[in-house]
Design an enzyme around this catalytic site. Structure first.
Site, PDB file in Angstrom:
ATOM      1  N   ASN A  10       0.876  -1.172   0.000  1.00 12.32           N
ATOM      2  CA  ASN A  10       0.000   0.000   0.000  1.00 12.32           C
ATOM      3  C   ASN A  10       0.915   1.224   0.000  1.00 12.32           C
ATOM      4  OD1 ASN A  10      -1.800   2.040   0.471  1.00 12.32           O
ATOM      5  ND2 ASN A  10      -2.346   1.398   2.555  1.00 12.32           N
ATOM      6  N   TRP A  11       1.059   1.810  -1.160  1.00 12.04           N
ATOM      7  CA  TRP A  11       2.042   2.894  -1.297  1.00 12.04           C
ATOM      8  C   TRP A  11       1.576   4.209  -0.688  1.00 12.04           C
ATOM      9  CZ3 TRP A  11       4.872   2.787  -6.710  1.00 12.04           C
ATOM     10  CH2 TRP A  11       5.542   1.565  -6.846  1.00 12.04           C
ATOM     11  N   LYS A  12       0.311   4.314  -0.386  1.00  6.15           N
ATOM     12  CA  LYS A  12      -0.254   5.541   0.195  1.00  6.15           C
ATOM     13  C   LYS A  12       0.106   6.754  -0.669  1.00  6.15           C
ATOM     14  CE  LYS A  12      -0.169   3.282   4.646  1.00  6.15           C
ATOM     15  NZ  LYS A  12      -0.139   3.378   6.088  1.00  6.15           N
ATOM     16  N   HIS A  96      -9.802   1.679   4.365  1.00  8.48           N
ATOM     17  CA  HIS A  96      -8.558   1.794   5.142  1.00  8.48           C
ATOM     18  C   HIS A  96      -8.777   2.770   6.304  1.00  8.48           C
ATOM     19  CE1 HIS A  96      -4.446   2.785   6.214  1.00  8.48           C
ATOM     20  NE2 HIS A  96      -4.094   1.673   5.619  1.00  8.48           N
ATOM     21  N   GLU A  98      -7.033   5.048   7.481  1.00  9.84           N
ATOM     22  CA  GLU A  98      -6.670   6.434   7.205  1.00  9.84           C
ATOM     23  C   GLU A  98      -7.807   7.150   6.487  1.00  9.84           C
ATOM     24  OE1 GLU A  98      -2.860   5.696   5.384  1.00  9.84           O
ATOM     25  OE2 GLU A  98      -2.059   5.150   7.338  1.00  9.84           O
ATOM     26  N   GLU A 173      -6.156  -4.644  10.257  1.00 12.71           N
ATOM     27  CA  GLU A 173      -5.123  -3.638  10.471  1.00 12.71           C
ATOM     28  C   GLU A 173      -5.410  -2.881  11.758  1.00 12.71           C
ATOM     29  OE1 GLU A 173      -2.976  -2.530   6.628  1.00 12.71           O
ATOM     30  OE2 GLU A 173      -4.673  -1.197   6.793  1.00 12.71           O
ATOM     31  N   GLY A 179       2.000   2.126  10.726  1.00 14.11           N
ATOM     32  CA  GLY A 179       3.018   3.169  10.595  1.00 14.11           C
ATOM     33  C   GLY A 179       3.724   3.512  11.895  1.00 14.11           C
ATOM     34  N   SER A 218       2.750  -2.296  10.394  1.00 11.64           N
ATOM     35  CA  SER A 218       4.180  -2.421  10.668  1.00 11.64           C
ATOM     36  C   SER A 218       4.728  -3.817  10.394  1.00 11.64           C
ATOM     37  CB  SER A 218       4.494  -1.989  12.111  1.00 11.64           C
ATOM     38  OG  SER A 218       4.128  -0.632  12.295  1.00 11.64           O
ATOM     39  N   GLY A 239       2.644  -1.178   4.314  1.00 14.60           N
ATOM     40  CA  GLY A 239       2.777   0.249   4.013  1.00 14.60           C
ATOM     41  C   GLY A 239       4.231   0.631   3.840  1.00 14.60           C
TER      42      GLY A 239
END
Ligand code: PGA
Length: 275
Positions: A10-12, A96, A98, A173, A179, A218, A239
């Site tokens: 997941n490159w965000k 997600h 976020e 998650e 992160g 993580s 991530g």
């Protein structure tokens, strides 16, 4: 049940045409050799064409990080599931944390996005997970159950059939692990994955055996093996470590080995040698 592992980057909000080209080329050199694991990257929308160009026929999948809850109309800046499907995407992340936190995306909105993804023929990676306060308050399972309810009971028979057809994935998650460098212990994650699988079984026992439930938060080369060895952890949503070619490749290699180990353990032992 032997489920092939799935590792998705997941490159965000990261990347540039040049950096992507380097990273994708590296992945293309190493990942296709790993036949025991499915791999993919989910990039920002604007790079989907680049991913399609570079990864076409490589065996590495690609996908979006979200799709709109709308299908068409006067919705400035929205991007529909049908649009991303045109770029050859296999996957899209949905719900997600976020998005849920920054954009106040509710379970209902996440479910609409999920439905649109399924109707466009995409494999949704539906994210669930609790915050630290919720875990400390012993509410983790309640929260995850609530997030899963729409997936398990909110889909009508037609949509649920699509979820099976397109191999819907669930990503557990825990928000506190995303992160932060602090991952869930393998036991904590395993417990929640088994719980999620049990919820899917409430609707469809057979699908519960097949559905892949991946862990995100993580995951890194140093902890991948202990997490991926757990019986209900079927892969990872990665991530930070997905932005470093060596780290992402190492996690995919670990997942590949885990399947090989599991297969060996399942094989019947050879008959005893008799003279
Ligand atoms: P992380 O992110 O691996 O950097 O914790 C995972 C995710 O948000 O999907």
């Amino acid at each position: 049940m032997k489920r092939k592992k799935l590792v998705v980057g997941n490159w965000k909000l990261h990347g540039s045409l040049l950096e992507n080209q380097r990273l994708l080329n590296r992945l293309k050199q190493e990942l296709p050799a790993l036949s025991g694991v499915d791999t993919a990257v989910c990039l920002p929308f604007v790079y989907l064409h680049q991913a399609q160009t570079v990864l076409q026929d490589s065996g590495i999948g690609w996908g979006a990080q979200n799709v709109s809850q709308f299908t068409e109309g006067a919705f400035t800046s929205c991007i529909s599931a049908k649009m991303v499907a045109e770029f050859g995407c296999t996957y899209t992340i949905i719900g997600h944390s976020e998005r849920r936190a920054l954009k106040l995306e509710s379970n209902q909105v996440a479910t609409k996005r999920l439905l649109n993804a399924l109707h466009a023929g995409l494999t949704p990676i539906f994210c669930v997970g609790e915050t630290l306060d919720e875990r400390d308050g012993h509410m983790a399972e309640l929260i995850v159950r609530n997030q899963m309810l729409n997936v398990v009971y909110g889909l009508d028979d037609e949509a649920f059939a699509l979820a099976k057809k397109f191999n819907m994935v669930i990503a557990y998650e825990p928000v506190w692990a995303i992160g932060t460098g602090e991952h869930a212990t393998p036991e904590q994650a395993q417990r929640m994955h088994a719980f999620i699988r049990m919820m899917v079984a409430e609707r469809d026992r057979e699908f519960a055996e097949h559905i892949r439930i991946v862990y995100g938060g993580s995951m890194a080369p140093h902890n991948a093996h202990s997490l991926l060895s757990m019986p209900d952890i079927d892969g990872g949503l990665i991530g930070r470590a997905a932005l470093v070619a060596e780290d992402f490749i190492a996690i995919c290699q670990t997942a590949n080995q885990c399947l090989a180990q599991k297969t060996a353990a399942l094989e019947p032992s050879p008959p005893a040698f008799s003279q």
